[in-house]
Design an enzyme around this catalytic site. Structure first.
Site: not given
Ligand SMILES: NC(=O)c1ccc[n+]([C@@H]2O[C@H](COP(=O)([O-])OP(=O)(O)OC[C@H]3O[C@@H](n4cnc5c(N)ncnc54)[C@H](O)[C@@H]3O)[C@@H](O)[C@H]2O)c1
Ligand SMILES: O=P(O)(O)OC[C@H](O)CO
Length: 340
Positions: A14, A203, A268
């Site tokens: 985010g 994935k 993961n």
């Molecule tokens: N991090 C990456 O590299 C990446 C890349 C692409 C897609 N994604 C996807 O994006 C999505 C968000 O992941 P992220 O990496 O931004 O999050 P994150 O795993 O870094 O962080 C967890 C978030 O959840 C919040 N949180 C904790 N408890 C909560 C609650 N009860 N209600 C609402 N929010 C709460 C935290 O404040 C924090 O902002 C996921 O589906 C992930 O698979 C992540």
């Molecule tokens: O860190 P992961 O395993 O949640 O993967 C991050 C992204 O989804 C990769 O595209």
């Protein structure tokens, strides 16, 4: 018409996309310049994370070291974040979407459109639902999806990569592309919401498999086999449940490219490797290694296993089934290669 973007979520991904969106809206006249970002409030060193973000312009907990544009404004109130928005970007871990949608019901403008950046599905007693469908059903608005080979920190550091937007309504896909596309983050739009979304969710299961074989030190050929079989099972699953999912989608960034990156550098993978080398549980390792970030792969493996076992389909998906059993039923990790 003037569009106003709001971000729902401020974790690792985010915050990374906040940087892109905050800059991109300044390049077009038809976007309002302020982008509100909902932060699930927490204390960091005795201060509200929102206050830190709004003064330092950095999410010191989830994306340290990266400056966010000053027009990105952190807000702890979900309703206030979204009440005047016309474009909602959902980017919370999938386990929190249902709660978010319940709070937003009836509180957002009728002309809103959404995009989900979430990699996961919503599971209920009857089976599962796509997150884009859940958003559409709960809020009565259309939703696109964005997914790709996008490790958040690398994107925030502006290292080149691609991503995929899936749309049902092309005008929505084109509009959302404007807030994400940059020379270092190249967006392709495709008419296949379901395919793009299922690639992103499934994935994460295969990424756990990639980490297990790393922990077992089985080498690069084994990792490649996990990626190939994983891609095959992902496509089979998607097309078994949704016959219109396109083969081409698996050749986009959301398909084979994300599978490669996630099996090489994702969270993961990292936690699954540590599970093999330390013998600790996934829950414990998530707490110890991720500093509040959330794992999606293990819970999605469980969700998919429940769906497959109810339909007597586990034997058709030996890799996903073995990964689930290693995570939740103490199956020895080596069975990942013995069972496929
Ligand atoms: N991090 C990456 O590299 C990446 C890349 C692409 C897609 N994604 C996807 O994006 C999505 C968000 O992941 P992220 O990496 O931004 O999050 P994150 O795993 O870094 O962080 C967890 C978030 O959840 C919040 N949180 C904790 N408890 C909560 C609650 N009860 N209600 C609402 N929010 C709460 C935290 O404040 C924090 O902002 C996921 O589906 C992930 O698979 C992540
Ligand atoms: O860190 P992961 O395993 O949640 O993967 C991050 C992204 O989804 C990769 O595209």
């Amino acid at each position: 018409m003037t569009e106003k973007v709001a971000l729902i979520g401020s974790g690792n991904w985010g915050s990374s996309v906040a940087k892109i969106i905050g800059r991109n809206v300044q390049n077009f006249d038809h976007f309002k310049k302020e982008v509100k970002m909902w932060v699930y409030e927490e204390q960091v060193d005795g201060m509200n994370l929102t206050d830190i973000i709004n003064t330092k312009h950095e999410n010191v907990k989830y994306l340290p070291g990266i400056q966010l544009p000053e027009n990105v404004v952190a807000c702890p109130d979900l309703i206030k974040t979204c009440e005047d928005a016309t474009m909602l970007v959902f980017v919370v871990p999938h386990q929190f979407v249902s709660g978010v949608c319940k709070q937003l019901k009836g509180k957002i403008p009728a002309n809103c459109k959404a995009i989900s950046l979430i990699k996961g599905v919503d599971v209920n007693e009857d089976g599962f639902r796509l997150i884009t469908d859940m958003i559409q059903d709960a809020l009565g608005i259309r939703s696109c999806v964005l997914s790709g080979a996008n490790i958040a920190t690398e994107v925030a550091e502006e290292r080149f990569c691609e991503t995929t937007i899936g749309y049902r309504n092309k005008a929505d896909g084109v509009l959302f592309k404007e807030i994400f596309n940059t020379p270092f983050f190249r967006v392709n739009i495709v008419e296949d919401v379901v395919g793009v979304e299922l690639c992103g969710a499934l994935k994460n299961i295969i990424a756990v498999g990639g980490g297990l074989v790393d922990g077992l030190k089985l080498g690069d050929n084994t990792k490649a086999a996990i990626i190939r079989i994983g891609l095959y099972e992902m496509r089979k699953f998607a097309q078994m449940f949704y016959k219109d999912v396109k083969d081409e989608t698996f050749f986009e960034s959301c398909g084979v490219a994300d599978l490669i990156t996630t099996c090489a550098g994702g969270r993961n993978r990292k936690v699954a490797e540590a599970h093999v080398t330390t013998g600790k549980s996934f829950d414990q390792l998530e707490k110890e290694m991720l500093n509040g970030q959330k794992l999606q792969g293990t819970s999605t493996a469980k969700d998919m296993f429940n769906i497959l076992s109810k339909r007597n389909l586990c034997h058709e998906f030996p890799l996903m089934t073995a990964i689930y059993k290693i995570c939740y039923e103490d199956l020895p990790p080596i069975r990942i290669v013995e069972d496929i």
